[in-house]
Write a protein that holds these residues in place. Structure first.
Motif, PDB file in Angstrom:
ATOM      1  N   HIS A   8       0.837  -1.191   0.000  1.00  0.00           N
ATOM      2  CA  HIS A   8       0.000   0.000   0.000  1.00  0.00           C
ATOM      3  C   HIS A   8       0.884   1.257   0.000  1.00  0.00           C
ATOM      4  O   HIS A   8       0.627   2.226  -0.726  1.00  0.00           O
ATOM      5  N   LEU A   9       1.972   1.226   0.808  1.00  0.00           N
ATOM      6  CA  LEU A   9       2.897   2.367   0.855  1.00  0.00           C
ATOM      7  C   LEU A   9       3.541   2.586  -0.519  1.00  0.00           C
ATOM      8  O   LEU A   9       3.715   3.716  -0.969  1.00  0.00           O
ATOM      9  N   LEU A  10       3.881   1.494  -1.155  1.00  0.00           N
ATOM     10  CA  LEU A  10       4.517   1.570  -2.476  1.00  0.00           C
ATOM     11  C   LEU A  10       3.548   2.175  -3.492  1.00  0.00           C
ATOM     12  O   LEU A  10       3.923   3.000  -4.326  1.00  0.00           O
ATOM     13  N   ARG A  11       2.287   1.769  -3.381  1.00  0.00           N
ATOM     14  CA  ARG A  11       1.261   2.329  -4.273  1.00  0.00           C
ATOM     15  C   ARG A  11       1.175   3.842  -4.076  1.00  0.00           C
ATOM     16  O   ARG A  11       0.979   4.600  -5.011  1.00  0.00           O
ATOM     17  N   GLY A  12       1.381   4.264  -2.812  1.00  0.00           N
ATOM     18  CA  GLY A  12       1.370   5.700  -2.489  1.00  0.00           C
ATOM     19  C   GLY A  12       2.464   6.442  -3.242  1.00  0.00           C
ATOM     20  O   GLY A  12       2.282   7.603  -3.642  1.00  0.00           O
ATOM     21  N   LEU A  13       3.606   5.796  -3.466  1.00  0.00           N
ATOM     22  CA  LEU A  13       4.697   6.446  -4.212  1.00  0.00           C
ATOM     23  C   LEU A  13       4.269   6.750  -5.637  1.00  0.00           C
ATOM     24  O   LEU A  13       4.803   7.643  -6.279  1.00  0.00           O
ATOM     25  N   LEU A  14       3.318   5.963  -6.130  1.00  0.00           N
ATOM     26  CA  LEU A  14       2.848   6.148  -7.503  1.00  0.00           C
ATOM     27  C   LEU A  14       1.640   7.077  -7.537  1.00  0.00           C
ATOM     28  O   LEU A  14       0.914   7.127  -8.533  1.00  0.00           O
ATOM     29  N   ALA A  15       1.412   7.773  -6.443  1.00  0.00           N
ATOM     30  CA  ALA A  15       0.283   8.698  -6.316  1.00  0.00           C
ATOM     31  C   ALA A  15      -1.036   8.001  -6.637  1.00  0.00           C
ATOM     32  O   ALA A  15      -1.958   8.598  -7.178  1.00  0.00           O
ATOM     33  N   GLY A  16      -1.095   6.714  -6.328  1.00  0.00           N
ATOM     34  CA  GLY A  16      -2.347   5.978  -6.506  1.00  0.00           C
ATOM     35  C   GLY A  16      -2.727   5.716  -7.954  1.00  0.00           C
ATOM     36  O   GLY A  16      -3.836   5.265  -8.244  1.00  0.00           O
ATOM     37  N   ILE A  17      -1.807   5.980  -8.896  1.00  0.00           N
ATOM     38  CA  ILE A  17      -2.218   5.839 -10.311  1.00  0.00           C
ATOM     39  C   ILE A  17      -1.898   4.478 -10.891  1.00  0.00           C
ATOM     40  O   ILE A  17      -2.200   4.215 -12.050  1.00  0.00           O
ATOM     41  N   GLY A  18      -1.264   3.609 -10.133  1.00  0.00           N
ATOM     42  CA  GLY A  18      -0.900   2.334 -10.753  1.00  0.00           C
ATOM     43  C   GLY A  18      -0.705   1.229  -9.740  1.00  0.00           C
ATOM     44  O   GLY A  18      -0.751   1.427  -8.532  1.00  0.00           O
ATOM     45  N   GLU A  19      -0.482   0.069 -10.287  1.00  0.00           N
ATOM     46  CA  GLU A  19      -0.316  -1.159  -9.525  1.00  0.00           C
ATOM     47  C   GLU A  19       1.178  -1.515  -9.538  1.00  0.00           C
ATOM     48  O   GLU A  19       1.729  -1.825 -10.596  1.00  0.00           O
ATOM     49  N   PRO A  20       1.863  -1.396  -8.365  1.00  0.00           N
ATOM     50  CA  PRO A  20       3.303  -1.670  -8.398  1.00  0.00           C
ATOM     51  C   PRO A  20       3.579  -3.152  -8.633  1.00  0.00           C
ATOM     52  O   PRO A  20       3.001  -4.003  -7.963  1.00  0.00           O
ATOM     53  N   TYR A  21       4.446  -3.452  -9.609  1.00  0.00           N
ATOM     54  CA  TYR A  21       4.800  -4.848  -9.877  1.00  0.00           C
ATOM     55  C   TYR A  21       6.094  -5.222  -9.143  1.00  0.00           C
ATOM     56  O   TYR A  21       6.186  -6.270  -8.541  1.00  0.00           O
ATOM     57  N   ILE A  22       7.082  -4.365  -9.236  1.00  0.00           N
ATOM     58  CA  ILE A  22       8.374  -4.682  -8.609  1.00  0.00           C
ATOM     59  C   ILE A  22       9.245  -3.427  -8.588  1.00  0.00           C
ATOM     60  O   ILE A  22       9.119  -2.570  -9.464  1.00  0.00           O
ATOM     61  N   ALA A  23      10.099  -3.337  -7.570  1.00  0.00           N
ATOM     62  CA  ALA A  23      11.071  -2.238  -7.513  1.00  0.00           C
ATOM     63  C   ALA A  23      12.432  -2.775  -7.955  1.00  0.00           C
ATOM     64  O   ALA A  23      12.680  -3.989  -7.879  1.00  0.00           O
ATOM     65  N   VAL A  24      13.277  -1.894  -8.435  1.00  0.00           N
ATOM     66  CA  VAL A  24      14.623  -2.302  -8.869  1.00  0.00           C
ATOM     67  C   VAL A  24      15.614  -1.221  -8.427  1.00  0.00           C
ATOM     68  O   VAL A  24      15.330  -0.027  -8.542  1.00  0.00           O
ATOM     69  N   ARG A  25      16.765  -1.664  -7.921  1.00  0.00           N
ATOM     70  CA  ARG A  25      17.872  -0.756  -7.611  1.00  0.00           C
ATOM     71  C   ARG A  25      18.852  -0.817  -8.782  1.00  0.00           C
ATOM     72  O   ARG A  25      19.200  -1.916  -9.245  1.00  0.00           O
ATOM     73  N   LEU A  26      19.235   0.356  -9.258  1.00  0.00           N
ATOM     74  CA  LEU A  26      20.157   0.440 -10.410  1.00  0.00           C
ATOM     75  C   LEU A  26      21.345   1.300 -10.006  1.00  0.00           C
ATOM     76  O   LEU A  26      21.167   2.294  -9.294  1.00  0.00           O
ATOM     77  N   GLY A  27      22.519   0.950 -10.480  1.00  0.00           N
ATOM     78  CA  GLY A  27      23.657   1.821 -10.157  1.00  0.00           C
ATOM     79  C   GLY A  27      24.945   1.301 -10.742  1.00  0.00           C
ATOM     80  O   GLY A  27      24.952   0.349 -11.543  1.00  0.00           O
ATOM     81  N   TYR A  28      26.038   1.943 -10.350  1.00  0.00           N
ATOM     82  CA  TYR A  28      27.353   1.547 -10.847  1.00  0.00           C
ATOM     83  C   TYR A  28      28.158   0.957  -9.694  1.00  0.00           C
ATOM     84  O   TYR A  28      28.125   1.486  -8.568  1.00  0.00           O
TER      85      TYR A  28
END
Ligand SMILES: Cc1cc2nc3c(=O)[nH]c(=O)nc-3n(C[C@H](O)[C@H](O)[C@H](O)COP(=O)(O)O)c2cc1C
Length: 320
Positions: A276-296
């Protein structure tokens, strides 16, 4: 070997939740069918089978990429038969076409893409790179949210809460143990050699070795330049999750081809309140499938060890 068999073999390298590789392939003539393997579903961390479908979507995208890179056009039908819910996709080979150079770059990345759970360095992921990744994700029918600096704390809390809830659950601990202590002949699971010792992180990562057998140190880099992104969509039907997995694969392969290290993070979508918190990051506009960390990775760091894969003969059935 036929192009379709080569594509199914390339798909063996796709990422999957807990490295369960929850798929099988049936090859008949000019058709390659992808099936979900429910016996490989995580019954605690993935009760609804969402991560299973995302993993299968990643395998489907790997196969499609291998075909495009080898110079074959193909059609893909997703969920082609409502009476067969485990049949996720059918790829039909059409005819040779000039190989797509972008697909060739992505296909080359299939063999060295891997999840790196160590911390990433200070070098930042550029806006240009993130825009390119977003375009690839959108091409696959999903969306990409780049977590803003002011949202990192919410992502971290969400991951922390999920990790806490899961590790307190004896069924989760048993499931984690089962998939991190696989005999080597199975060619699956997350070996401790690829796990990272627990350490304070900007956003906590899943602890694959609570018994302190992790083979890697997080390193002193602190993820300062890392970008955190969320692949999301507008629906959560099986076909949406399958496409979400295809988008995840596109993101990971392009990022790898461009020299980035990558690490999916799914604990936050496995538990209700963190999700639910993750959905909040999307301002309620979508269904979160997965998060990814990207970097060097910090300069000079060796790549992390690769996770095992099942024998293709156990996964691909060729019907003459
Ligand atoms: C749907 C999905 C969820 C995943 N969740 C996590 C996760 O929460 N934490 C993590 O470290 N890796 C996660 N991974 C990465 C897998 O553990 C990894 O793909 C698998 O162990 C195979 O290793 P490889 O990616 O190095 O080939 C996830 C991958 C997928 C496809």
């Amino acid at each position: 070997m036929t192009p379709l068999e080569e594509a199914a073999r390339a798909a063996q390298h796709a990422p999957s939740v807990f490295n369960t590789q929850p798929w099988s392939w049936r090859l008949t003539g000019n058709a390659l069918e992808l099936y979900a393997d429910p016996s490989r579903q995580l019954t605690t961390a993935d009760r609804d089978g969402r991560l299973l479908l995302i993993s299968c979507g990643a395998a489907l995208h790997h196969a499609r990429t291998a075909l495009n890179a080898a110079g074959w056009s193909a059609t893909v039908e997703r969920m082609p038969d409502p009476a067969k819910t485990q049949l996720l996709a059918r790829i039909r080979l059409l005819h040779p076409v000039p190989p797509d150079p972008e697909a060739q770059r992505m296909a080359a990345a299939i063999y060295h893409r891997h999840t790196d759970r160590r911390s990433f360095g200070d070098r930042e992921v550029t806006e240009f790179e993130l825009t390119k990744l977003r375009r690839f994700v959108e091409f696959e029918g999903a969306y990409l949210h780049v977590v803003r600096p002011d949202q990192i704390a919410q992502l971290a809390i969400s991951a922390e809460l999920a990790a806490g809830a899961e590790i307190d659950d004896p069924d989760y601990r048993a499931e984690l143990y089962r998939w991190t202590h696989r005999p080597s002949f199975t060619g699956d699971g997350v070996p401790p050699a690829t796990a990272v010792k627990s350490e304070l992180r900007r956003v906590p990562i899943r602890d694959f070795a609570p018994d302190e057998t992790a083979g890697l140190d997080a390193g002193g880099a602190h993820d300062q330049g890392a970008a955190y992104v969320v692949v999301f969509g507008t629906g959560d039907q099986p076909v949406d999750l399958l496409r979400g997995g295809e988008a995840l694969s596109a993101l990971l392969l392009l990022a790898t081809a461009d020299g980035l290290a990558t690490a999916p993070l799914s604990d936050a979508v496995e538990v209700e309140w963190p999700q639910h918190l993750l959905r909040g990051l999307l301002a309620g506009i979508g269904e979160p499938y997965i998060a990814v960390r990207l970097g060097y990775l910090p300069v000079g760091q060796d790549p992390a060890p690769l996770a095992p894969r099942r024998d293709p003969r156990d996964v691909i059935t060729i019907i003459e």
